[in-house]
Every structure is written in C-alpha cells, then in structure tokens.
Enzyme design. Structure first.
Site, mmCIF file in Angstrom:
data_model
loop_
_atom_site.group_PDB
_atom_site.id
_atom_site.type_symbol
_atom_site.label_atom_id
_atom_site.label_comp_id
_atom_site.label_asym_id
_atom_site.label_seq_id
_atom_site.Cartn_x
_atom_site.Cartn_y
_atom_site.Cartn_z
ATOM 1 N N TYR A 32 0.833 -1.203 0.000
ATOM 2 C CA TYR A 32 0.000 0.000 0.000
ATOM 3 C C TYR A 32 0.863 1.246 0.000
ATOM 4 C CZ TYR A 32 0.816 1.173 4.942
ATOM 5 O OH TYR A 32 1.388 1.550 6.139
ATOM 6 N N LYS A 148 6.549 -1.854 2.185
ATOM 7 C CA LYS A 148 5.321 -1.254 2.723
ATOM 8 C C LYS A 148 4.143 -2.200 2.486
ATOM 9 C CE LYS A 148 3.178 3.330 3.176
ATOM 10 N NZ LYS A 148 3.605 3.550 4.578
ATOM 11 N N GLU A 180 11.954 2.920 14.537
ATOM 12 C CA GLU A 180 11.034 3.944 14.033
ATOM 13 C C GLU A 180 9.755 3.913 14.842
ATOM 14 O OE1 GLU A 180 10.058 3.040 9.955
ATOM 15 O OE2 GLU A 180 9.915 0.903 10.373
ATOM 16 N N LEU A 205 11.061 1.479 7.414
ATOM 17 C CA LEU A 205 10.453 1.881 6.158
ATOM 18 C C LEU A 205 11.271 3.008 5.546
ATOM 19 C CD1 LEU A 205 7.977 1.507 4.278
ATOM 20 C CD2 LEU A 205 6.948 3.445 5.477
#
Length: 286
Positions: A32, A148, A180, A205
C-alpha cells in the site's frame, strides 16, 4: 458517501467488495501507499509510486503497477470526492487465488487494486503545534520493515498499548536502538544541533517524507547524520520529531515520560515542516 476505486470501477464505498479468497485478506499479501493531498494536489506522488513499485518487486508480484493509470485514478478520486486536504490510500494485492494456498497463485492471476480518499482534519496538525508523547516498546515486527505491506498488526498493537500508557504513539526498539515509530520515521536533534535519524536498511520503512525532510535539512544548511541512536540518547535530545505522509513533521515532546528539551515543539522540526510544505506544494501534481 465516498466514491472509491476497485478493479477498474468507481463505486460507492458501501458497494465495494473483495473476495474472501483474496490473498490480501488471507495472507496480508498486499502492499500500500498513502499520498498526501493539499489544496487538491498530490504531494510527492512520483516518489510514492516509485516505492510502490519497489514493494511489488520485493514481494515478487508478477505485475508492475501502471503509474500513469494510477495517477489518473488519483485525480479522478480527488474530483469525484471534492477532496481539498486529505490523503489517498492505494492497496494492491496478489489477487484472488480462488482458494487458500500458501503457494503463490498462477502468474496471470489479476491483482486487486483498491483506492479511497480520506479527509485531513486539523487534528493531524496538532502534533506539531503541541507535541506528542511517545513510549518505547520492543520492535517485534517481521524483519522486512522496508517493504510497505499491510502487515500492520503489531504496529496497531503498539499504538493501542501507547494509548493505554496515556501516550500518543510508540517508538520501537531493537537491540537497545530505536528503529522507528508505529507509522513514522524517528528523528532527534542532539545537544550540539545535529539532526540524526536511523540509516536505511531492512529495519525501517524507507519513508518518502523522511527523504524529503533530509533534503529540506540540506536547504537549511543543517548538519545531519544517518546513524542509529539509543533510547537514552533520544531522551536526552534537544529536540525530537517523527515524519510521515500523514502528519508531515510531528513534534515529540516526551519519551517514556521524560520531557524532551523544554517540553515544547522545537524550532528545527517547525522549520523543516515549513520548508517541506513550501517545496511540496511547489512540486505538487494537480
């Protein structure tokens, strides 16, 4: 009622249906992207689509998304839904395999493409104005966080646990080092004024806003370094913030109850956000 896009059709959101055999539903076999929309224009669209194609390659999807076609769908969804400020979510799955099987379906199986709009509210900007509290939690995600995918259950659990601890978000920790946030990249400003964020790897990411913010730092003449940093270093930072397409730059004013700086959003994050918005709108796609 929103108009959404599903496999070539624009339909009301209440009529959108996906097969129970879709691999996105059964295996989270899907990727996505979320693209920010400001003033009816797409921010950083080419970079989001580049990452979408990378995610498809990393998961060995047998097809590559047609970016030109997806751009037209983005534009049409903005038009049909009268979207001014918000975001567009796109999800692509490996498709309907007609049964449940761990093996990938035949290469000619059509993928499922779903897209919808979300309205941006003032609450999304509040984190830069007042700051947010984060808590640290063990990073128990799978080890390909650079892709992702829709495998977001642990991030959701971490977000909920943060809420139970009266915090706004969680920063995840592996081997004593911050990776993160649940849906964002983490930054700190050291006491000597350096901007620090974790380097790109399979641990985090590869944030589109992260990259843009580092470009903004160059414009500011701000010294920055991509390296790992510990929880303790983050707690002692002069300033901290996170970046994402949803919140852009969001100030972090406490970590595990420890106040960061003077407990208010810092000037570095605010300036980076200002530059990002200017550059992003200048290059936006209408």
């Amino acid at each position: 009622m929103r108009t959404v896009y599903l496999n070539g059709e624009y339909i009301p959101d209440t009529e959108a249906k996906v097969s129970i055999f879709d691999r996105g539903f059964l295996f989270a076999d899907a990727i996505y992207e979320v693209t920010l929309v400001l003033d009816g224009k797409l921010i950083d669209f080419p970079n989001h689509m580049q990452r979408l194609k990378r995610s498809a390659r990393e998961l060995q999807f047998p097809f590559v998304p047609d970016v030109d076609q997806l751009l037209e769908v983005h534009r049409e969804l903005i038009r049909r839904n009268g979207l001014v400020d918000g975001q567009i979510y796109i999800q692509i799955t490996r498709g309907n395999a007609l049964d449940r099987d761990f093996a990938f379906p035949p290469a000619d199986t059509p993928g499922t493409i779903l897209m919808f709009t979300q309205v941006r509210t003032a609450a999304l900007d509040q984190a830069m104005k007042s700051g947010k509290a984060v808590v640290t939690m063990a990073d128990l995600r799978w080890q390909r966080s650079d892709i992702k995918t829709v495998q977001l259950l642990y991030s959701s659990i971490a977000k909920m646990e943060a809420g139970r601890k009266r915090a706004d978000d969680a920063w995840l920790v592996r081997d004593g080092l911050i990776t993160e946030g649940t849906n964002n990249n983490a930054f700190i400003v050291t006491k000597d004024g350096r901007l620090v964020t974790r380097p790109l790897s399979t641990d985090i990411l590869h944030g589109i806003t992260r990259k843009a913010v580092l470009d903004c730092a160059k414009e500011m003449g701000l010294e920055f370094v991509e390296r790992t940093f510990s929880v303790e270093e983050a707690r002692q930072a002069k300033e901290a913030f996170s970046t994402s397409a949803t919140t852009i730059v969001a100030a972090v004013t406490s970590i595990d109850g420890v106040v960061i700086g003077d407990g208010k959003p810092g000037p570095v994050g605010a300036k980076l956000r200002e530059i990002y918005l200017r550059k992003g709108l200048d290059a936006a796609i209408g």
